[in-house]
Write an enzyme that holds these catalytic residues in place. Structure first.
Site, PDB file in Angstrom:
ATOM      1  N   HIS A 180     -11.869  76.988 -44.009  1.00 54.61           N
ATOM      2  CA  HIS A 180     -11.943  77.758 -45.380  1.00 54.61           C
ATOM      3  C   HIS A 180     -12.968  78.784 -45.007  1.00 54.61           C
ATOM      4  O   HIS A 180     -12.589  80.138 -45.538  1.00 54.61           O
ATOM      5  CB  HIS A 180     -12.614  76.893 -46.542  1.00 54.61           C
ATOM      6  CG  HIS A 180     -11.614  76.293 -47.382  1.00 54.61           C
ATOM      7  ND1 HIS A 180     -10.849  76.728 -48.172  1.00 54.61           N
ATOM      8  CD2 HIS A 180     -11.659  74.830 -47.904  1.00 54.61           C
ATOM      9  CE1 HIS A 180      -9.964  75.972 -48.710  1.00 54.61           C
ATOM     10  NE2 HIS A 180     -10.665  74.667 -48.597  1.00 54.61           N
ATOM     11  N   GLN A 188     -14.848  78.880 -51.998  1.00 55.77           N
ATOM     12  CA  GLN A 188     -14.061  78.306 -52.864  1.00 55.77           C
ATOM     13  C   GLN A 188     -14.720  78.683 -54.216  1.00 55.77           C
ATOM     14  O   GLN A 188     -14.002  78.532 -55.158  1.00 55.77           O
ATOM     15  CB  GLN A 188     -13.807  76.828 -52.722  1.00 55.77           C
ATOM     16  CG  GLN A 188     -12.925  76.313 -51.378  1.00 55.77           C
ATOM     17  CD  GLN A 188     -12.625  75.198 -51.407  1.00 55.77           C
ATOM     18  OE1 GLN A 188     -13.490  74.409 -50.809  1.00 55.77           O
ATOM     19  NE2 GLN A 188     -11.612  74.494 -51.903  1.00 55.77           N
ATOM     20  N   CYS A 239      -6.737  69.927 -51.515  1.00 53.79           N
ATOM     21  CA  CYS A 239      -7.908  70.761 -51.536  1.00 53.79           C
ATOM     22  C   CYS A 239      -8.284  71.303 -53.226  1.00 53.79           C
ATOM     23  O   CYS A 239      -7.089  71.474 -54.017  1.00 53.79           O
ATOM     24  CB  CYS A 239      -7.300  72.160 -51.019  1.00 53.79           C
ATOM     25  SG  CYS A 239      -8.657  73.560 -50.637  1.00 53.79           S
ATOM     26  N   GLY A 295     -15.136  67.756 -50.058  1.00 50.28           N
ATOM     27  CA  GLY A 295     -15.819  68.771 -49.363  1.00 50.28           C
ATOM     28  C   GLY A 295     -15.770  70.024 -50.209  1.00 50.28           C
ATOM     29  O   GLY A 295     -14.838  70.090 -50.876  1.00 50.28           O
ATOM     30  N   HIS A 310     -11.240  70.901 -42.240  1.00 50.52           N
ATOM     31  CA  HIS A 310     -10.684  71.656 -43.404  1.00 50.52           C
ATOM     32  C   HIS A 310     -11.778  72.473 -43.899  1.00 50.52           C
ATOM     33  O   HIS A 310     -11.428  73.933 -44.316  1.00 50.52           O
ATOM     34  CB  HIS A 310     -10.564  70.529 -44.289  1.00 50.52           C
ATOM     35  CG  HIS A 310      -9.967  71.027 -45.498  1.00 50.52           C
ATOM     36  ND1 HIS A 310      -8.642  70.508 -46.256  1.00 50.52           N
ATOM     37  CD2 HIS A 310     -10.631  71.685 -46.763  1.00 50.52           C
ATOM     38  CE1 HIS A 310      -8.313  71.019 -47.448  1.00 50.52           C
ATOM     39  NE2 HIS A 310      -9.675  71.745 -47.712  1.00 50.52           N
ATOM     40  N   GLU A 311     -13.001  72.344 -44.073  1.00 53.95           N
ATOM     41  CA  GLU A 311     -13.942  73.174 -44.567  1.00 53.95           C
ATOM     42  C   GLU A 311     -14.223  74.463 -43.840  1.00 53.95           C
ATOM     43  O   GLU A 311     -14.342  75.487 -44.275  1.00 53.95           O
ATOM     44  CB  GLU A 311     -15.332  72.464 -44.746  1.00 53.95           C
ATOM     45  CG  GLU A 311     -15.344  71.181 -45.891  1.00 53.95           C
ATOM     46  CD  GLU A 311     -14.387  71.580 -47.212  1.00 53.95           C
ATOM     47  OE1 GLU A 311     -14.413  72.732 -47.707  1.00 53.95           O
ATOM     48  OE2 GLU A 311     -13.805  70.563 -47.601  1.00 53.95           O
TER      49      GLU A 311
END
Ligand code: NI
Length: 177
Positions: free
Chosen positions: A148, A54, A102, A49, A144-145
């Site tokens: 972010h 990022q 990550c 992902g 998780h995404e």
């Protein structure tokens, strides 16, 4: 298409909440090209992902794909998907612990508790509304995404940091856990 530079932990861009993407932007050529660049960047670095923050764009876009990934062997496949302005809602209180890494925190893994089931709403890359249930590793990657996009990294979700490990030590000491 271009492979984009990935921000590493410590870069403030990872700690700021991302902006919503206005609906009218979704069809624009530059935006579609950016999504293509995110996909090639995720694949180049063998991520499952990638969130736009990022790659230094503070907008609510994430891409994910799980398919025979060398960094996450044995995980159930998730087809390539693009989530724009995603919202998640846990379905039930059940959580499970599993390893996460990550691309912004190279060479490290930690065990993170995540909800097992989620309802996910978002737009796809064509601006169509998505509304689906994600489970297991798929649900983990989405959590998780989305973290972010809210300015969080997985370590923020670890109740303690004692499982943090480098990949070589993971293989050496943690293989059976
Ligand atoms: Ni990440």
């Amino acid at each position: 298409m271009a492979i984009l530079k990935v921000a590493r932990l410590g870069n403030p861009v990872l700690r700021r909440p991302a902006r919503e993407v206005p609906a009218e932007v979704v069809g624009q050529t530059d935006f579609q090209r950016f999504i293509d660049d995110m996909v090639v960047t995720m694949r180049e670095y063998q991520g499952v992902g990638l969130a736009a923050v990022q790659v230094h764009e503070p907008i609510q876009v994430a891409v994910l794909e799980v398919a025979d990934n060398a960094r996450y062997p044995g995980k159930e496949a998730v087809p390539l998907s693009v989530l724009i302005n995603p919202e998640i809602e846990p379905l039930g209180d059940e959580t499970e612990d599993d390893w996460e890494g990550c691309l912004s925190i190279p060479d490290i893994r930690g065990q993170v508790p995540r909800y097992k089931r989620l309802r996910v709403t978002a737009l796809d890359r064509d601006g169509n509304a998505l509304d689906f249930v994600a489970e297991g590793f798929h649900a983990r990657v989405i959590q998780h995404e989305v973290d972010h996009l809210r300015g969080h990294v997985y370590m923020d979700r670890m109740p303690d940091l004692t499982t943090l490990t480098y990949l070589t030590e993971l293989a050496r000491y943690w293989r059976n856990q």
